[in-house]
Design a protein around this motif. Sequence first.
Motif, mmCIF file in Angstrom:
data_model
loop_
_atom_site.group_PDB
_atom_site.id
_atom_site.type_symbol
_atom_site.label_atom_id
_atom_site.label_comp_id
_atom_site.label_asym_id
_atom_site.label_seq_id
_atom_site.Cartn_x
_atom_site.Cartn_y
_atom_site.Cartn_z
ATOM 1 N N GLY A 229 0.834 -1.199 0.000
ATOM 2 C CA GLY A 229 0.000 0.000 0.000
ATOM 3 C C GLY A 229 0.864 1.243 0.000
ATOM 4 O O GLY A 229 2.098 1.167 -0.106
ATOM 5 N N THR A 230 0.232 2.399 0.141
ATOM 6 C CA THR A 230 0.981 3.650 0.244
ATOM 7 C C THR A 230 1.706 3.669 1.592
ATOM 8 O O THR A 230 1.341 2.905 2.502
ATOM 9 C CB THR A 230 0.032 4.855 0.176
ATOM 10 O OG1 THR A 230 -0.839 4.805 1.314
ATOM 11 C CG2 THR A 230 -0.789 4.856 -1.104
ATOM 12 N N PRO A 231 2.718 4.533 1.764
ATOM 13 C CA PRO A 231 3.381 4.626 3.074
ATOM 14 C C PRO A 231 2.382 4.864 4.213
ATOM 15 O O PRO A 231 2.491 4.257 5.277
ATOM 16 C CB PRO A 231 4.338 5.812 2.900
ATOM 17 C CG PRO A 231 4.672 5.796 1.443
ATOM 18 C CD PRO A 231 3.407 5.376 0.750
ATOM 19 N N LYS A 232 1.409 5.716 3.982
ATOM 20 C CA LYS A 232 0.409 6.005 5.029
ATOM 21 C C LYS A 232 -0.380 4.742 5.383
ATOM 22 O O LYS A 232 -0.608 4.447 6.554
ATOM 23 C CB LYS A 232 -0.533 7.107 4.534
ATOM 24 C CG LYS A 232 -1.448 7.682 5.605
ATOM 25 C CD LYS A 232 -2.283 8.807 5.022
ATOM 26 C CE LYS A 232 -3.219 9.402 6.036
ATOM 27 N NZ LYS A 232 -2.585 10.209 7.052
ATOM 28 N N GLN A 233 -0.793 3.985 4.352
ATOM 29 C CA GLN A 233 -1.575 2.761 4.598
ATOM 30 C C GLN A 233 -0.743 1.714 5.353
ATOM 31 O O GLN A 233 -1.227 1.088 6.297
ATOM 32 C CB GLN A 233 -2.057 2.179 3.266
ATOM 33 C CG GLN A 233 -3.158 2.990 2.596
ATOM 34 C CD GLN A 233 -3.399 2.572 1.154
ATOM 35 O OE1 GLN A 233 -2.532 1.993 0.488
ATOM 36 N NE2 GLN A 233 -4.579 2.880 0.641
ATOM 37 N N VAL A 234 0.503 1.542 4.924
ATOM 38 C CA VAL A 234 1.345 0.505 5.539
ATOM 39 C C VAL A 234 1.741 0.889 6.956
ATOM 40 O O VAL A 234 1.603 0.097 7.898
ATOM 41 C CB VAL A 234 2.591 0.232 4.667
ATOM 42 C CG1 VAL A 234 3.607 -0.638 5.420
ATOM 43 C CG2 VAL A 234 2.189 -0.460 3.366
ATOM 44 N N PHE A 235 2.218 2.123 7.145
ATOM 45 C CA PHE A 235 2.712 2.519 8.467
ATOM 46 C C PHE A 235 1.591 2.799 9.472
ATOM 47 O O PHE A 235 1.853 2.984 10.660
ATOM 48 C CB PHE A 235 3.668 3.701 8.346
ATOM 49 C CG PHE A 235 4.990 3.346 7.728
ATOM 50 C CD1 PHE A 235 5.698 2.242 8.181
ATOM 51 C CD2 PHE A 235 5.516 4.088 6.679
ATOM 52 C CE1 PHE A 235 6.913 1.890 7.612
ATOM 53 C CE2 PHE A 235 6.735 3.750 6.107
ATOM 54 C CZ PHE A 235 7.433 2.650 6.572
ATOM 55 N N SER A 236 0.343 2.821 8.998
ATOM 56 C CA SER A 236 -0.784 2.908 9.929
ATOM 57 C C SER A 236 -0.938 1.615 10.725
ATOM 58 O O SER A 236 -1.558 1.606 11.787
ATOM 59 C CB SER A 236 -2.088 3.189 9.164
ATOM 60 O OG SER A 236 -2.068 4.488 8.629
ATOM 61 N N GLN A 237 -0.381 0.529 10.204
ATOM 62 C CA GLN A 237 -0.566 -0.793 10.820
ATOM 63 C C GLN A 237 0.641 -1.140 11.710
ATOM 64 O O GLN A 237 1.401 -2.071 11.448
ATOM 65 C CB GLN A 237 -0.765 -1.834 9.717
ATOM 66 C CG GLN A 237 -1.984 -1.505 8.841
ATOM 67 C CD GLN A 237 -2.137 -2.452 7.675
ATOM 68 O OE1 GLN A 237 -2.352 -3.651 7.878
ATOM 69 N NE2 GLN A 237 -2.015 -1.928 6.458
ATOM 70 N N VAL A 238 0.796 -0.345 12.765
ATOM 71 C CA VAL A 238 1.978 -0.438 13.633
ATOM 72 C C VAL A 238 2.112 -1.827 14.256
ATOM 73 O O VAL A 238 3.193 -2.431 14.255
ATOM 74 C CB VAL A 238 1.931 0.651 14.731
ATOM 75 C CG1 VAL A 238 3.100 0.484 15.698
ATOM 76 C CG2 VAL A 238 1.954 2.043 14.102
ATOM 77 N N GLU A 239 1.007 -2.358 14.793
ATOM 78 C CA GLU A 239 1.077 -3.653 15.484
ATOM 79 C C GLU A 239 1.459 -4.779 14.530
ATOM 80 O O GLU A 239 2.254 -5.664 14.873
ATOM 81 C CB GLU A 239 -0.269 -3.967 16.170
ATOM 82 C CG GLU A 239 -0.603 -3.059 17.332
ATOM 83 C CD GLU A 239 0.457 -3.086 18.439
ATOM 84 O OE1 GLU A 239 1.118 -4.127 18.632
ATOM 85 O OE2 GLU A 239 0.629 -2.045 19.110
ATOM 86 N N GLN A 240 0.906 -4.753 13.318
ATOM 87 C CA GLN A 240 1.225 -5.796 12.347
ATOM 88 C C GLN A 240 2.705 -5.729 11.945
ATOM 89 O O GLN A 240 3.379 -6.751 11.804
ATOM 90 C CB GLN A 240 0.336 -5.667 11.101
ATOM 91 C CG GLN A 240 0.431 -6.892 10.188
ATOM 92 C CD GLN A 240 -0.522 -6.810 9.008
ATOM 93 O OE1 GLN A 240 -1.463 -6.026 9.006
ATOM 94 N NE2 GLN A 240 -0.269 -7.620 7.998
ATOM 95 N N LEU A 241 3.232 -4.521 11.796
ATOM 96 C CA LEU A 241 4.650 -4.359 11.451
ATOM 97 C C LEU A 241 5.543 -4.861 12.582
ATOM 98 O O LEU A 241 6.577 -5.476 12.340
ATOM 99 C CB LEU A 241 4.950 -2.895 11.123
ATOM 100 C CG LEU A 241 4.392 -2.402 9.782
ATOM 101 C CD1 LEU A 241 4.424 -0.878 9.709
ATOM 102 C CD2 LEU A 241 5.167 -2.992 8.612
#
Length: 282
Positions: A229-241
Amino acid sequence: MSLIKTKNLTFEYIRRDDEGNVEGITKAVDDVNLDIKQGDFITILGHNGSGKSTLAKHMNAILYPTDGTVWVDGKDTNEDEYLWDIRQTAGMVFQNPDNQIIGQVVEEDVGFGPENMGVPTKEIWERVEESLKAVGMYEYRKHSPNKLSGGQKQRVSIAGVIAMHPKCIILDEPTAMLDPKGRKEVIRAVRALNDVEKVTVILITHYMEEAIYSDKIFVMDQGRIVMQGTPKQVFSQVEQLKELRLDVPQATLLSYELKKAGLNLEDGILSKEGLVEALCRL
């Protein structure tokens, strides 16, 4: 049209013990589908051993698929007749600039690739000049590469690839051996190439702050793409990362913690500037 496309790309390698006996087979890349267009800025993230560098090496035919297909500018990388065209289309920059620099003088090093391609001498010098200016290294053209800093050497490596006029540059952890200043220099040069020259950039990195400038991020784990996804979409998912053993940009993490503490902040704040702006609005 896609510049780089993979369909069900799988790459396996045989594991051997110290005596050379076969221990088993590892899938380094497992059924990956990508579609990268001309002018895209793509970042591929993943912890060590996730398969990101192996994937990158398929994009200019250093490696070939065990299964599936890779097309570069419409050409199948498994077709030997296209190998030269593919490597001209997709240039590669590696971690250690010392492994790519061979000339005794900066401008000679940058001109080495075009000279091997049979480019006329006058055009070689034009390409050397434009490439060094593109990465902000023209004033160092008469210097010895050995006397440059790590960041400067890596920019010379990038200039050497640009001089071959590729449509795409693949950077495999190009800032891993650099200090923070060198990292900023290299990423600034790469962003300018993408913004101004419209060169497609595929960046493989461990540094999350470098990924925030991308059009799209792909996250790999155990050879598969597990997030995109976009950086915003990906980095919104802090716990998954975190579960994937990956960090997020510092500003993203701080805003995430502030939100958990009760502040009304949006997800996926990527930069210090964005965080300051969001806090001022509160």
